[in-house]
Motif scaffolding. Structure first.
Motif, PDB file in Angstrom:
ATOM      1  N   VAL A 180       0.826  -1.213   0.000  1.00 30.80           N
ATOM      2  CA  VAL A 180       0.000   0.000   0.000  1.00 30.80           C
ATOM      3  C   VAL A 180       0.858   1.260   0.000  1.00 30.80           C
ATOM      4  O   VAL A 180       1.841   1.360   0.738  1.00 30.80           O
ATOM      5  CB  VAL A 180      -0.911   0.033   1.248  1.00 30.80           C
ATOM      6  N   PHE A 181       0.468   2.223  -0.843  1.00 29.55           N
ATOM      7  CA  PHE A 181       1.009   3.573  -0.707  1.00 29.55           C
ATOM      8  C   PHE A 181      -0.081   4.408  -0.057  1.00 29.55           C
ATOM      9  O   PHE A 181      -1.218   4.440  -0.525  1.00 29.55           O
ATOM     10  CB  PHE A 181       1.380   4.191  -2.058  1.00 29.55           C
ATOM     11  N   PHE A 182       0.271   5.095   1.031  1.00 29.10           N
ATOM     12  CA  PHE A 182      -0.698   5.868   1.805  1.00 29.10           C
ATOM     13  C   PHE A 182      -0.412   7.353   1.600  1.00 29.10           C
ATOM     14  O   PHE A 182       0.542   7.899   2.143  1.00 29.10           O
ATOM     15  CB  PHE A 182      -0.578   5.495   3.286  1.00 29.10           C
ATOM     16  N   GLY A 187      -0.248  17.209  -2.965  1.00 33.18           N
ATOM     17  CA  GLY A 187       0.800  18.131  -3.381  1.00 33.18           C
ATOM     18  C   GLY A 187       2.174  17.622  -2.971  1.00 33.18           C
ATOM     19  O   GLY A 187       2.412  17.291  -1.807  1.00 33.18           O
ATOM     20  N   LYS A 188       3.078  17.535  -3.933  1.00 29.14           N
ATOM     21  CA  LYS A 188       4.445  17.024  -3.719  1.00 29.14           C
ATOM     22  C   LYS A 188       4.460  15.583  -3.220  1.00 29.14           C
ATOM     23  O   LYS A 188       5.470  15.100  -2.711  1.00 29.14           O
ATOM     24  CB  LYS A 188       5.218  17.916  -2.744  1.00 29.14           C
ATOM     25  N   LEU A 189       3.342  14.904  -3.359  1.00 23.28           N
ATOM     26  CA  LEU A 189       3.207  13.501  -2.946  1.00 23.28           C
ATOM     27  C   LEU A 189       3.734  13.243  -1.538  1.00 23.28           C
ATOM     28  O   LEU A 189       4.697  12.522  -1.320  1.00 23.28           O
ATOM     29  CB  LEU A 189       3.916  12.588  -3.957  1.00 23.28           C
ATOM     30  N   ARG A 190       3.041  13.817  -0.602  1.00 22.35           N
ATOM     31  CA  ARG A 190       3.412  13.604   0.802  1.00 22.35           C
ATOM     32  C   ARG A 190       2.759  12.322   1.316  1.00 22.35           C
ATOM     33  O   ARG A 190       1.604  12.044   1.023  1.00 22.35           O
ATOM     34  CB  ARG A 190       2.982  14.793   1.648  1.00 22.35           C
ATOM     35  N   ALA A 223       5.815  13.273   5.307  1.00 19.28           N
ATOM     36  CA  ALA A 223       7.078  13.246   4.568  1.00 19.28           C
ATOM     37  C   ALA A 223       6.832  13.424   3.076  1.00 19.28           C
ATOM     38  O   ALA A 223       5.870  12.881   2.530  1.00 19.28           O
ATOM     39  CB  ALA A 223       7.799  11.923   4.815  1.00 19.28           C
ATOM     40  N   ILE A 224       7.690  14.199   2.420  1.00 15.10           N
ATOM     41  CA  ILE A 224       7.620  14.320   0.963  1.00 15.10           C
ATOM     42  C   ILE A 224       8.296  13.089   0.363  1.00 15.10           C
ATOM     43  O   ILE A 224       9.475  12.843   0.585  1.00 15.10           O
ATOM     44  CB  ILE A 224       8.321  15.608   0.481  1.00 15.10           C
ATOM     45  N   TYR A 225       7.514  12.314  -0.393  1.00 12.09           N
ATOM     46  CA  TYR A 225       8.067  11.081  -0.958  1.00 12.09           C
ATOM     47  C   TYR A 225       8.595  11.294  -2.381  1.00 12.09           C
ATOM     48  O   TYR A 225       9.623  10.758  -2.758  1.00 12.09           O
ATOM     49  CB  TYR A 225       7.010   9.971  -0.950  1.00 12.09           C
ATOM     50  N   GLY A 226       7.882  12.046  -3.159  1.00  5.61           N
ATOM     51  CA  GLY A 226       8.331  12.335  -4.515  1.00  5.61           C
ATOM     52  C   GLY A 226       7.798  11.347  -5.537  1.00  5.61           C
ATOM     53  O   GLY A 226       7.714  10.141  -5.290  1.00  5.61           O
ATOM     54  N   LYS A 227       7.456  11.877  -6.724  1.00  8.09           N
ATOM     55  CA  LYS A 227       6.849  11.052  -7.757  1.00  8.09           C
ATOM     56  C   LYS A 227       7.807   9.983  -8.288  1.00  8.09           C
ATOM     57  O   LYS A 227       7.398   8.836  -8.542  1.00  8.09           O
ATOM     58  CB  LYS A 227       6.347  11.920  -8.909  1.00  8.09           C
ATOM     59  N   GLU A 228       9.071  10.347  -8.459  1.00 11.25           N
ATOM     60  CA  GLU A 228      10.036   9.388  -9.029  1.00 11.25           C
ATOM     61  C   GLU A 228      10.171   8.146  -8.162  1.00 11.25           C
ATOM     62  O   GLU A 228      10.155   7.017  -8.663  1.00 11.25           O
ATOM     63  CB  GLU A 228      11.400  10.067  -9.195  1.00 11.25           C
ATOM     64  N   ARG A 229      10.264   8.334  -6.862  1.00 10.66           N
ATOM     65  CA  ARG A 229      10.382   7.196  -5.939  1.00 10.66           C
ATOM     66  C   ARG A 229       9.107   6.362  -5.960  1.00 10.66           C
ATOM     67  O   ARG A 229       9.150   5.134  -5.919  1.00 10.66           O
ATOM     68  CB  ARG A 229      10.654   7.680  -4.516  1.00 10.66           C
ATOM     69  N   LEU A 230       7.969   7.055  -5.995  1.00  8.23           N
ATOM     70  CA  LEU A 230       6.690   6.340  -5.992  1.00  8.23           C
ATOM     71  C   LEU A 230       6.521   5.509  -7.267  1.00  8.23           C
ATOM     72  O   LEU A 230       6.150   4.329  -7.197  1.00  8.23           O
ATOM     73  CB  LEU A 230       5.542   7.337  -5.861  1.00  8.23           C
ATOM     74  N   LEU A 231       6.791   6.109  -8.418  1.00  8.25           N
ATOM     75  CA  LEU A 231       6.589   5.401  -9.688  1.00  8.25           C
ATOM     76  C   LEU A 231       7.531   4.218  -9.829  1.00  8.25           C
ATOM     77  O   LEU A 231       7.182   3.228 -10.493  1.00  8.25           O
ATOM     78  CB  LEU A 231       6.758   6.368 -10.857  1.00  8.25           C
ATOM     79  N   MET A 247      -6.973  18.343   5.217  1.00  8.69           N
ATOM     80  CA  MET A 247      -5.579  18.385   4.783  1.00  8.69           C
ATOM     81  C   MET A 247      -5.391  17.939   3.332  1.00  8.69           C
ATOM     82  O   MET A 247      -4.392  18.276   2.701  1.00  8.69           O
ATOM     83  CB  MET A 247      -4.725  17.473   5.692  1.00  8.69           C
ATOM     84  N   ASN A 248      -6.332  17.186   2.809  1.00  6.17           N
ATOM     85  CA  ASN A 248      -6.163  16.605   1.471  1.00  6.17           C
ATOM     86  C   ASN A 248      -7.526  16.438   0.808  1.00  6.17           C
ATOM     87  O   ASN A 248      -8.256  15.511   1.120  1.00  6.17           O
ATOM     88  CB  ASN A 248      -5.447  15.253   1.577  1.00  6.17           C
ATOM     89  N   ARG A 249      -7.843  17.326  -0.126  1.00  5.43           N
ATOM     90  CA  ARG A 249      -9.163  17.319  -0.759  1.00  5.43           C
ATOM     91  C   ARG A 249      -9.114  16.780  -2.193  1.00  5.43           C
ATOM     92  O   ARG A 249      -9.942  17.129  -3.016  1.00  5.43           O
ATOM     93  CB  ARG A 249      -9.745  18.736  -0.751  1.00  5.43           C
ATOM     94  N   VAL A 250      -8.140  15.962  -2.492  1.00  2.00           N
ATOM     95  CA  VAL A 250      -7.975  15.413  -3.839  1.00  2.00           C
ATOM     96  C   VAL A 250      -9.118  14.455  -4.199  1.00  2.00           C
ATOM     97  O   VAL A 250      -9.730  13.841  -3.320  1.00  2.00           O
ATOM     98  CB  VAL A 250      -6.610  14.689  -3.942  1.00  2.00           C
TER      99      VAL A 250
END
Length: 315
Positions: A180-182, A187-190, A223-231, A247-250
């Motif tokens: 799981v990615f939580f 924004g900035k993939l936190r 924590a900012i994880y970043g798109k590159e690490r996630l992908l 905090m997150n309305r996506v």
């Protein structure tokens, strides 16, 4: 005055002295240290409390401390208490005659003048906000001491620990755990650090946190994880879990349309799920409902929506 009357009076005085002596031996000032390092000593519980953080309010109500509450924050729901804000002037607080104002570190950092002004006028201010589950249970005990609900606070801790053990016993039987990615904030993939309550909830529900290596910002569990690490981990992700709330309305559509997210297997397969941030990011007993909510997403055949929140199914 007769001898009998004198004797009775003497016995009464002796009894009062003994009682006072015993009270002095058993009664003692309590002492706590808050999040700012402030040491607060008090001889009796506070009875006129204003809470400027919804978690403080929710916990005090859960332990039966409603009689001590005379005010709540403007973000509190489900209560008819007068509302207060750290934007209010000192005079509004003074008019309510509180003996304790409960805040959290963010308020002290941003509104230190208000805190100093309240303290200068003899009002006790306590700043509390636990970061981990262990700290949360200690925090409940402190709230119990402050409000005179010590027994009830410790009962909350006991119930929480018992239910945690019960859920863990269940999820320990899972052989193939979901990756799981939580997402904490789009924004900035936190995401959440491994010490956070949200990550704890995910782990207790039987999920594997693919971003366990996330390093939190100073003083935060985000924590900012970043798109590159996630992908890079995209093909291994079974479920894309999203904290949703203030905090997150996506939306799901925004996640699906995010450039590069087609590399995330969970997104491709429609395994995008939301969980209420109030259930996973606040230090309240509702954290267990957050665990159950995540469990029902990951393992619906094990967790179900019974009135008790959790059921064990025969394998």
């Amino acid at each position: 005055m007769g001898r009998k009357t004198v004797l009775v009076s003497l016995l009464m005085i002796i009894s009062m002295v003994i009682s006072a002596f015993l009270w002095a031996q058993t009664a003692g000032a309590a002492q706590i240290t808050d999040a700012s390092g402030r040491v607060i000593t008090f001889e009796k519980p506070f009875t006129r409390i204003i809470s400027l953080y919804s978690a403080h309010t929710e916990n005090l109500l859960a332990m039966g401390g409603q009689e001590a509450l005379i005010g709540a924050s403007k973000t509190d729901e489900g209560t008819s208490l007068p509302r207060f804000s750290y934007h209010d002037g000192t005079e509004r607080f003074l008019a309510a005659r509180p003996d304790l104002v409960l805040i959290r570190p963010m308020i002290e950092r941003g509104y230190g003048r208000l805190v100093a002004s309240l303290e200068a006028r003899g009002i006790t201010v306590v700043s509390l906000q636990p970061a981990t589950v262990d700290e949360m249970m200690e925090y409940w005990v402190i709230l119990g001491q402050l409000s005179g609900r010590d027994t009830e606070a410790r009962a909350m801790v006991s119930t929480f620990e018992s239910e945690t053990h019960r859920i863990k016993k269940l999820t320990d039987t899972i052989d193939e755990r979901k990756q799981v990615f939580f997402e904490a904030m789009h924004g900035k993939l936190r995401t959440f650090s491994k010490e956070s309550m949200a990550a704890w909830a995910l782990g207790l529900a039987g999920g594997v946190n693919v971003a366990e290596d996330a390093v939190p910002s100073k003083g935060s569990n985000i924590a900012i994880y970043g798109k590159e690490r996630l992908l890079a981990k995209g093909p291994t992700i079974d479920v894309y879990l999203v904290q949703q709330g203030r905090m997150n309305r996506v939306s799901i559509e925004e996640i699906k349309k995010e450039p590069g997210f087609s590399l995330i297997r969970a997104v491709l397969e429609g395994e995008i799920h939301f969980v209420d941030e109030a259930l996973v990011s606040r230090p309240t007993p509702a954290l267990l409902e957050g665990v159950r909510s995540i469990g029902r997403i990951l393992y619906p055949t094990i967790f179900d929506m019974t009135t008790k929140g959790l059921a064990v199914h025969e394998q």
